[in-house]
Design a protein around this motif. Structure first.
Motif, PDB file in Angstrom:
ATOM      1  N   SER A  67       0.872  -1.179   0.000  1.00  0.00           N
ATOM      2  CA  SER A  67       0.000   0.000   0.000  1.00  0.00           C
ATOM      3  C   SER A  67       0.907   1.226   0.000  1.00  0.00           C
ATOM      4  O   SER A  67       1.101   1.863   1.034  1.00  0.00           O
ATOM      5  CB  SER A  67      -0.887   0.025   1.249  1.00  0.00           C
ATOM      6  N   LEU A  69       0.720   4.261  -1.303  1.00  0.00           N
ATOM      7  CA  LEU A  69       0.111   5.551  -0.978  1.00  0.00           C
ATOM      8  C   LEU A  69      -0.199   5.640   0.513  1.00  0.00           C
ATOM      9  O   LEU A  69       0.183   6.593   1.186  1.00  0.00           O
ATOM     10  CB  LEU A  69      -1.173   5.744  -1.796  1.00  0.00           C
ATOM     11  N   GLY A  73       1.652   7.860   3.454  1.00  0.00           N
ATOM     12  CA  GLY A  73       0.855   8.802   4.243  1.00  0.00           C
ATOM     13  C   GLY A  73       0.956   8.530   5.733  1.00  0.00           C
ATOM     14  O   GLY A  73       0.991   9.461   6.544  1.00  0.00           O
ATOM     15  N   VAL A  74       1.012   7.262   6.103  1.00  0.00           N
ATOM     16  CA  VAL A  74       1.204   6.923   7.514  1.00  0.00           C
ATOM     17  C   VAL A  74       2.549   7.492   7.983  1.00  0.00           C
ATOM     18  O   VAL A  74       2.653   8.066   9.080  1.00  0.00           O
ATOM     19  CB  VAL A  74       1.133   5.403   7.735  1.00  0.00           C
ATOM     20  N   GLY A  77       2.128  11.235   8.521  1.00  0.00           N
ATOM     21  CA  GLY A  77       1.405  11.531   9.760  1.00  0.00           C
ATOM     22  C   GLY A  77       2.228  11.218  10.995  1.00  0.00           C
ATOM     23  O   GLY A  77       2.203  11.961  11.984  1.00  0.00           O
ATOM     24  N   ALA A  78       2.988  10.130  10.942  1.00  0.00           N
ATOM     25  CA  ALA A  78       3.838   9.765  12.078  1.00  0.00           C
ATOM     26  C   ALA A  78       4.946  10.801  12.272  1.00  0.00           C
ATOM     27  O   ALA A  78       5.271  11.196  13.399  1.00  0.00           O
ATOM     28  CB  ALA A  78       4.418   8.367  11.856  1.00  0.00           C
ATOM     29  N   THR A  81       3.902  13.877  14.106  1.00  0.00           N
ATOM     30  CA  THR A  81       3.412  13.716  15.482  1.00  0.00           C
ATOM     31  C   THR A  81       4.418  13.024  16.396  1.00  0.00           C
ATOM     32  O   THR A  81       4.027  12.450  17.407  1.00  0.00           O
ATOM     33  CB  THR A  81       2.082  12.926  15.477  1.00  0.00           C
ATOM     34  N   GLU A 100       0.911  11.427  -4.315  1.00  0.00           N
ATOM     35  CA  GLU A 100       0.000  12.338  -3.606  1.00  0.00           C
ATOM     36  C   GLU A 100       0.575  12.700  -2.247  1.00  0.00           C
ATOM     37  O   GLU A 100       0.691  13.874  -1.909  1.00  0.00           O
ATOM     38  CB  GLU A 100      -1.377  11.672  -3.465  1.00  0.00           C
ATOM     39  N   GLN A 101       0.932  11.683  -1.483  1.00  0.00           N
ATOM     40  CA  GLN A 101       1.412  11.958  -0.129  1.00  0.00           C
ATOM     41  C   GLN A 101       2.783  12.642  -0.135  1.00  0.00           C
ATOM     42  O   GLN A 101       3.068  13.467   0.731  1.00  0.00           O
ATOM     43  CB  GLN A 101       1.458  10.654   0.693  1.00  0.00           C
ATOM     44  N   GLN A 105       1.438  16.375   0.302  1.00  0.00           N
ATOM     45  CA  GLN A 105       1.400  16.404   1.770  1.00  0.00           C
ATOM     46  C   GLN A 105       2.794  16.661   2.353  1.00  0.00           C
ATOM     47  O   GLN A 105       3.055  17.728   2.877  1.00  0.00           O
ATOM     48  CB  GLN A 105       0.789  15.108   2.323  1.00  0.00           C
TER      49      GLN A 105
ATOM     50  N   HIS B 111      -6.661  24.738   4.328  1.00  0.00           N
ATOM     51  CA  HIS B 111      -5.528  24.179   5.079  1.00  0.00           C
ATOM     52  C   HIS B 111      -5.485  24.649   6.525  1.00  0.00           C
ATOM     53  O   HIS B 111      -4.456  24.535   7.175  1.00  0.00           O
ATOM     54  CB  HIS B 111      -4.221  24.493   4.360  1.00  0.00           C
ATOM     55  N   LEU B 120      -4.575  18.609  13.093  1.00  0.00           N
ATOM     56  CA  LEU B 120      -3.429  18.495  12.180  1.00  0.00           C
ATOM     57  C   LEU B 120      -3.707  19.110  10.821  1.00  0.00           C
ATOM     58  O   LEU B 120      -2.834  19.129   9.956  1.00  0.00           O
ATOM     59  CB  LEU B 120      -3.030  17.026  12.009  1.00  0.00           C
ATOM     60  N   ASN B 123      -7.524  19.513   4.542  1.00  0.00           N
ATOM     61  CA  ASN B 123      -6.731  18.993   3.440  1.00  0.00           C
ATOM     62  C   ASN B 123      -7.433  19.260   2.123  1.00  0.00           C
ATOM     63  O   ASN B 123      -8.633  19.027   1.994  1.00  0.00           O
ATOM     64  CB  ASN B 123      -6.492  17.482   3.631  1.00  0.00           C
ATOM     65  N   ILE B 125      -6.829  17.712  -0.622  1.00  0.00           N
ATOM     66  CA  ILE B 125      -6.890  16.499  -1.436  1.00  0.00           C
ATOM     67  C   ILE B 125      -7.915  15.556  -0.805  1.00  0.00           C
ATOM     68  O   ILE B 125      -7.794  15.191   0.365  1.00  0.00           O
ATOM     69  CB  ILE B 125      -5.511  15.802  -1.501  1.00  0.00           C
ATOM     70  N   GLY B 127      -9.384  12.568   0.608  1.00  0.00           N
ATOM     71  CA  GLY B 127      -8.749  11.360   1.137  1.00  0.00           C
ATOM     72  C   GLY B 127      -7.338  11.580   1.635  1.00  0.00           C
ATOM     73  O   GLY B 127      -6.746  10.667   2.224  1.00  0.00           O
ATOM     74  N   GLY B 128      -6.787  12.756   1.443  1.00  0.00           N
ATOM     75  CA  GLY B 128      -5.397  13.015   1.829  1.00  0.00           C
ATOM     76  C   GLY B 128      -5.127  12.844   3.311  1.00  0.00           C
ATOM     77  O   GLY B 128      -4.046  12.430   3.712  1.00  0.00           O
ATOM     78  N   PRO B 131      -4.554   8.545   5.492  1.00  0.00           N
ATOM     79  CA  PRO B 131      -3.321   7.888   5.945  1.00  0.00           C
ATOM     80  C   PRO B 131      -2.572   8.708   6.990  1.00  0.00           C
ATOM     81  O   PRO B 131      -1.923   8.138   7.881  1.00  0.00           O
ATOM     82  CB  PRO B 131      -2.483   7.769   4.660  1.00  0.00           C
ATOM     83  N   ILE B 132      -2.681  10.025   6.913  1.00  0.00           N
ATOM     84  CA  ILE B 132      -1.990  10.879   7.889  1.00  0.00           C
ATOM     85  C   ILE B 132      -2.563  10.631   9.286  1.00  0.00           C
ATOM     86  O   ILE B 132      -1.824  10.552  10.276  1.00  0.00           O
ATOM     87  CB  ILE B 132      -2.099  12.355   7.465  1.00  0.00           C
ATOM     88  N   VAL B 134      -3.824   7.866  10.319  1.00  0.00           N
ATOM     89  CA  VAL B 134      -3.300   6.567  10.755  1.00  0.00           C
ATOM     90  C   VAL B 134      -1.862   6.733  11.270  1.00  0.00           C
ATOM     91  O   VAL B 134      -1.464   6.123  12.264  1.00  0.00           O
ATOM     92  CB  VAL B 134      -3.377   5.534   9.610  1.00  0.00           C
ATOM     93  N   GLY B 135      -1.100   7.596  10.618  1.00  0.00           N
ATOM     94  CA  GLY B 135       0.260   7.883  11.079  1.00  0.00           C
ATOM     95  C   GLY B 135       0.266   8.530  12.453  1.00  0.00           C
ATOM     96  O   GLY B 135       1.103   8.197  13.308  1.00  0.00           O
ATOM     97  N   ALA B 136      -0.673   9.442  12.684  1.00  0.00           N
ATOM     98  CA  ALA B 136      -0.765  10.076  14.007  1.00  0.00           C
ATOM     99  C   ALA B 136      -1.126   9.035  15.064  1.00  0.00           C
ATOM    100  O   ALA B 136      -0.615   9.064  16.190  1.00  0.00           O
ATOM    101  CB  ALA B 136      -1.796  11.200  13.976  1.00  0.00           C
ATOM    102  N   GLY B 161      -8.420   5.272  -3.101  1.00  0.00           N
ATOM    103  CA  GLY B 161      -7.569   4.181  -2.616  1.00  0.00           C
ATOM    104  C   GLY B 161      -7.039   4.457  -1.221  1.00  0.00           C
ATOM    105  O   GLY B 161      -6.901   3.537  -0.407  1.00  0.00           O
ATOM    106  N   ALA B 162      -6.773   5.709  -0.934  1.00  0.00           N
ATOM    107  CA  ALA B 162      -6.213   6.066   0.377  1.00  0.00           C
ATOM    108  C   ALA B 162      -7.133   5.626   1.512  1.00  0.00           C
ATOM    109  O   ALA B 162      -6.662   5.214   2.581  1.00  0.00           O
ATOM    110  CB  ALA B 162      -5.969   7.572   0.455  1.00  0.00           C
ATOM    111  N   GLU B 165      -6.626   1.758   1.903  1.00  0.00           N
ATOM    112  CA  GLU B 165      -5.296   1.457   2.439  1.00  0.00           C
ATOM    113  C   GLU B 165      -5.196   1.888   3.903  1.00  0.00           C
ATOM    114  O   GLU B 165      -4.625   1.184   4.745  1.00  0.00           O
ATOM    115  CB  GLU B 165      -4.224   2.155   1.588  1.00  0.00           C
ATOM    116  N   MET B 169      -4.628  -0.652   7.120  1.00  0.00           N
ATOM    117  CA  MET B 169      -3.430  -0.555   7.979  1.00  0.00           C
ATOM    118  C   MET B 169      -3.809  -0.279   9.430  1.00  0.00           C
ATOM    119  O   MET B 169      -3.210  -0.842  10.354  1.00  0.00           O
ATOM    120  CB  MET B 169      -2.477   0.513   7.446  1.00  0.00           C
TER     121      MET B 169
END
Lengths: 336, 334
Positions: A67, A69, A73-74, A77-78, A81, A100-101, A105, B111, B120, B123, B125, B127-128, B131-132, B134-136, B161-162, B165, B169
């Motif tokens: 995955s 994309l 993106g994860v 974001g990580a 933070t 995209e990311q 981003q 923004h 945070l 966005n 985009i 769906g942008g 994933p961000i 999920v990262g947080a 798709g984002a 995905e 995850m």
């Protein structure tokens, strides 16, 4: 380079040097996590992460789903933070799925938020041709990302630089994209022990010369050095500059060399048109160094073609040592 | 109060909390109206995406979040920003492109972020932010902060798709994130019926082995109950959830929208289901506030907006000499 804390030098492969840098980072900073496809027990498609999972476990050396994309993106974001992710694309070509990311981003968040947050993200891109993997596993797309303000884009060409520039990237508060040529992974060279950094944005003069300047990136640095040895036998003294970083580009080192030699060849594996060489050429043409030129600038880049499978065709679409030798000889003898 | 027929919000929150929630809903409505009015008067450069009609979704989804918890937002994100506790003056200043704005005028409507309050960012985009978010949540889990991330997205994003995905995850890694879909029925002009193979977007949760709930997104109490439950689930280490808030935007997608894809009747039907009227009636019915209290609150919030606009108007504009500032951290004080 700061060698004060790194006096012991031994030989490592380029891949081992990267792994050692990641090992140091994982061992010294709990915020560092590795993310990527098959980087755990498999060790990465090119065995760069190797056995790091045994030492740090699956929470620090994280296999992601396929995955790109979402994974990228994860990591963004990580990084925003508190973590310091090092994200590996299995092949740089697969980063096209994550543009995209990376572009919208990672590169822009700090700017869009007026400096309220930084994105300290490191991404690694195994790149380039020469492995017989054909058109979707062999590209050199570093210039794509070099076109994006907010990113830094580096191309270390030696094991020593691969380690030191990765450690520098981890100390950088902004996203750093590292393009690693796959053919370099097995190349061995001296690598200092311990932690050291090699600055981003600084080119290296790999060979001093007075007759012409060859500015090269990544694997092409080694081809340029091989060509320079041959040129020396013909009485042509080439200076070889390893650009190392394409964004931000080291203007001073390139211009100083051109003022000295009066001749410039750019050698890079990415597609020639609108590529790294175009930027180097323009940088010279727009500066006072232009007045020092005794000959037109010459670019040797990838053909206007995808990378073919057949090994002879594959070689034919990227610059080779004889191409550099011929171009340099013609240029030095005033025939170009 | 122990009557199970008593709505969740009344059973769960004290009077001050409920009044504050209604106050935020008024602030969102009046922020959007003030934004629209400012646009009409030529004070705004660019476009905007108004969330009038979606106030219960924004406020109800943030009820159990502290400043340490994160949200990611969307292009229709003014409401989320207010719900997470943003200062209205700084929001308008950003909207006006001023130096006192949350992004110092560099980001604008699409923004707006408020990092100190855990927002945070919106966005641009679709769906942008998924994933961000999920990262947080990954950071929260690895760094043991206990924080939960609420990820707002629209029905349009559920076909990116984002989305898929990110949900996968989050579930595989059992991360503390709540995906809040604000289903306002249209991705720009394309209805969910035309764009989405499932009837309820929350049905997609089962594909990612997480709880999925669809609620009336104009009912503050229903939204709060669903998202509070999901936040508690995440905070307890049980992983992500998907909550779908069915709602409606009264205004067009953006200023270019001619509303040719929906009928006047549909719009007026949804306007009759005004989330603010619904919330006001709930609080009056349960004697949390009187009708006079509600009217006074509306008047007070209108004044807050006027003050915020005045603050934004008075804020200095960034100088052209600093147009490329903030691209890199180098040389900037952190």
């Amino acid at each position: 380079m700061n060698m004060q804390n790194a006096p012991d030098i031994r030989e490592l492969s380029y891949a081992e040097a990267i792994r050692e840098a990641m090992d140091i980072a994982l061992g010294s900073d709990e915020r560092v996590v590795l993310m990527g496809e098959d980087i755990g027990v498999y060790g990465g498609a090119f065995q760069v992460t190797g056995d790091l999972i045994d030492k740090y476990g699956p929470d620090r050396v994280m296999d992601t789903p396929i995955s790109e994309l979402g994974g990228a993106g994860v990591a963004v974001g990580a990084a925003m933070t508190g973590l310091r992710p090092i994200f590996e694309f299995q092949f740089s070509d697969f980063a096209t799925l994550a543009m995209e990311q990376i572009v919208n981003q990672a590169a822009k968040i700090r700017f869009m938020l007026g400096g309220a947050v930084s994105v300290p993200l490191v991404m690694r891109f195994p790149a380039g041709s020469g492995t017989g993997a054909a058109a979707q596993h062999s590209q050199s797309i570093e210039a794509w990302l070099g076109h994006v303000p907010g990113l830094k884009v580096i191309q270390p060409s030696t094991p020593e630089d691969a380690k030191g520039m990765l450690l520098a990237a981890l100390e950088d508060p902004d996203p750093v994209m590292i393009f690693e040529h796959k053919i370099l992974y097995k190349m061995r060279g001296p690598v200092p022990e311990g932690h050291y950094t090699i600055p981003i944005g600084k080119a290296a003069v790999r060979r001093e010369g007075k007759d012409l300047t060859i500015v090269a990136t990544s694997l092409m640095v080694h081809k340029a050095l091989a060509a320079a040895d041959d040129l020396a036998q013909n009485g042509i003294d080439a200076e070889v500059i390893d650009l190392r970083t394409i964004r931000p580009m080291d203007r001073d080192t390139v211009l100083a060399s051109v003022r000295k030699t009066g001749r410039l060849i750019c050698v890079y594996e990415g597609v020639k048109t609108l590529g790294v060489g175009a930027e180097i050429s323009a940088m010279v043409a727009e500066s006072d160094a232009f007045d020092y030129l005794d000959a037109p600038i010459f670019r040797l880049g990838g053909a206007e073609s995808p990378i073919p499978y057949n090994p002879e065709l594959e070689k034919a679409v990227v610059p080779q040592v004889p191409d550099i030798l011929n171009a340099a000889t013609e240029l030095a003898q005033g025939r170009l | 109060m122990s009557d199970p027929n008593t709505p969740y919000a009344i059973r769960t929150y004290d009077a001050e909390t409920l009044k504050d929630a209604l106050r935020k809903m008024f602030l969102i409505r009046k922020f959007e109206e003030g934004a629209e009015d400012s646009y009409t008067r030529g004070l705004i450069h660019g476009t905007m995406h108004l969330s009038i009609g979606q106030e219960a979704s924004a406020v109800g989804s943030c009820m159990s979040l502290s400043d340490a918890d994160k949200i990611t937002s969307t292009h229709r994100g003014h409401g989320h920003c207010v719900a997470k506790g943003a200062d209205l003056g700084r929001m308008f200043a950003e909207f006006f492109g001023k130096e006192d704005g949350y992004c110092r005028g560099r980001g604008g409507s699409m923004h707006i972020a408020d990092v100190e309050k855990g927002n945070l960012g919106a966005n641009g985009i679709v769906g942008g932010g998924l994933p961000i978010a999920v990262g947080a949540a990954l950071s929260a889990k690895r760094l043991n902060t206990g924080a939960v991330t609420v990820c707002f997205f629209g029905d349009g994003a559920n076909n990116e798709g984002a989305f898929h995905e990110a949900l996968n995850m989050a579930a595989v890694w059992k991360l503390p994130v709540v995906f809040v879909c604000e289903n306002n029925r249209y991705g720009m002009s394309t209805s969910t019926e035309k764009s989405t193979a499932v009837k309820h977007i929350a049905d997609r949760a089962s594909a990612y082995n997480m709880p999925g709930t669809t609620v009336d997104g104009n009912d503050f109490s229903a939204v709060a109950e669903a998202v509070d439950t999901a936040v508690a689930h995440a905070r307890a280490g049980n992983g992500p959830s998907l909550v779908e808030n069915l709602t409606y935007r009264w205004r067009g997608h953006s200023k270019s929208d001619r509303n040719r894809y929906r009928t006047k009747e549909e719009i007026s039907d949804w306007m009759a289901r005004d989330p603010i009227l619904h919330m006001s009636a709930l609080l009056v019915e349960h004697k949390v506030m009187s009708e006079a209290d509600v009217a006074a609150l509306e008047t007070e919030t209108a004044q807050v907006i006027q003050d915020a606009i005045a603050f934004a108007n008075a804020s200095p504009a960034p100088t052209a000499a600093e147009a490329t500032r903030f691209v890199y951290t180098d040389g900037e004080a952190a």
